[in-house]
Structures are given as C-alpha cells and as structure tokens.
Design a protein around this motif. Structure first.
Motif, short mmCIF file in Angstrom:
data_model
loop_
_atom_site.label_atom_id
_atom_site.label_comp_id
_atom_site.label_asym_id
_atom_site.label_seq_id
_atom_site.Cartn_x
_atom_site.Cartn_y
_atom_site.Cartn_z
N LEU A 190 0.82 -1.21 0.00
CA LEU A 190 0.00 0.00 0.00
C LEU A 190 0.85 1.26 0.00
CD1 LEU A 190 -2.80 -1.11 2.48
CD2 LEU A 190 -2.99 -0.82 0.01
N VAL A 191 1.96 1.24 0.72
CA VAL A 191 2.87 2.40 0.72
C VAL A 191 3.43 2.62 -0.69
CG1 VAL A 191 5.11 3.24 1.55
CG2 VAL A 191 3.45 2.30 3.17
N GLY A 192 3.75 1.55 -1.39
CA GLY A 192 4.23 1.66 -2.77
C GLY A 192 3.18 2.23 -3.70
N VAL A 193 1.93 1.79 -3.54
CA VAL A 193 0.85 2.32 -4.37
C VAL A 193 0.64 3.80 -4.09
CG1 VAL A 193 -1.65 2.19 -4.78
CG2 VAL A 193 -0.31 0.10 -4.66
N ILE A 194 0.70 4.19 -2.83
CA ILE A 194 0.57 5.60 -2.48
C ILE A 194 1.70 6.41 -3.08
CG2 ILE A 194 0.68 7.23 -0.56
CD1 ILE A 194 -0.86 5.15 1.09
N GLU A 195 2.90 5.87 -3.04
CA GLU A 195 4.07 6.57 -3.60
C GLU A 195 3.92 6.74 -5.11
OE1 GLU A 195 7.40 8.72 -3.17
OE2 GLU A 195 6.31 7.78 -1.54
N ILE A 196 3.41 5.73 -5.79
CA ILE A 196 3.19 5.83 -7.23
C ILE A 196 2.12 6.87 -7.54
CG2 ILE A 196 2.28 4.58 -9.24
CD1 ILE A 196 3.69 2.09 -8.12
N ASN A 197 1.04 6.87 -6.75
CA ASN A 197 -0.03 7.84 -6.97
C ASN A 197 0.41 9.26 -6.64
OD1 ASN A 197 -1.85 5.96 -7.85
ND2 ASN A 197 -2.81 5.68 -5.86
#
Length: 158
Positions: free
Chosen positions: A33-40
């Motif tokens: 989830l942290v990676g998805v937030i970082e991508i967004n």
C-alpha cells in the motif's frame, strides 16, 4: 564468560503462538500500500501526505507504533490481549493507507467498514478459528518438519 544458548524449541513455540497469519498479511500488505501511495503521489509533489491526509497519516503512524510494540510483546508473552492489539492496530494501519488511496468520500467509509468487520470478527469467534485453520492448512504450519519436544541428546539439537 559463559555463552547462553537459546532454546530452539522456545523460539518455535513463540513464533507459532504469535499472530502469525495476521503478521504475514500485514508484512505483505503495508509495504504494498505504501508503494501504491508513492506511485499515486509522484504526480502531485507540491504537498506532503501529512498536509493532504492529516487524519489518515496520524492514525497510520500511531497504529504502526502500537503494532510494533504489540507484536514484540506477543512474542514474549502468552497474553491474548497483545495478539488482539496487534490485529487491531495492524488492520488500522492497512485501512489508514487504503483511505489515502481512495477518493475523499470513499476513503472515510473505509474506516466504517473496518469498524464493522472488527466487530464482526470480535463477535464471531468461529470466524477467527476459520482463519487459523486456513493458515495452518495452507501456509503457516511448518512444524511437521520440526521436532515438537526438545529432548536431551536429540539428534537435531545436541
């Protein structure tokens, strides 16, 4: 100086008695989830996440600290309260991150859904037992390969 050896059976018992299926899920889910937030968040770097999602980020930081303390306390102690705190705070970490990913009105509803599921799990102990049965059947119970008792002179642990 005497070196004290750690009893290998004790470490196996500590791991098997902790909230292993939940910890495995959280160890996978939270970095994802942290990676998805970082991508967004790559496109909108003008404001930090704490400025845009103050409540969710504060809840995440508080919950991750509580989770870490509860996880290590559950490893050292047999009290069920630490395992419950670990599950609640770990799921709150995940929901806080999901609320950042989702658009504004839906992100806040994720906390309502989390509270409902938490009450459902707390009320239905059979649901909790089904999670443990699933974990033991498909992934977490590798203890068949390990001895269940430590015996003096055991070939695996001389």
């Amino acid at each position: 100086m005497e070196v004290r050896r750690r009893d290998p059976c004790q470490s196996v018992q500590n791991f098997s008695s902790s909230s292993a299926p939940y910890h495995t899920i959280f160890v996978f889910l939270i970095p994802l989830l942290v990676g998805v937030i970082e991508i967004n968040n790559v496109q909108n770097r003008s404001k930090s996440l704490i400025e845009t999602h103050l409540m969710s980020m504060c809840l995440f930081l508080l919950a991750i600290l509580i989770y870490a303390f509860a996880y290590f306390a559950a490893m050292k102690s047999e009290l069920q309260v630490f395992k419950a705190i670990e599950m609640i705070s770990g799921s709150l970490c995940s929901v806080s991150l999901v609320s950042i990913i989702l658009p504004r009105p839906y992100g806040h509803f994720s906390f309502i859904i989390w509270a409902f599921v938490l009450l459902l799990v707390a009320y239905k102990e059979s649901f909790h037992m089904k999670i443990w049965q699933f974990w033991n059947r498909f992934g977490g119970n590798n203890q068949q390969l390990l001895p269940t008792k430590c015996v003096v002179g055991c070939p695996a642990y001389p």
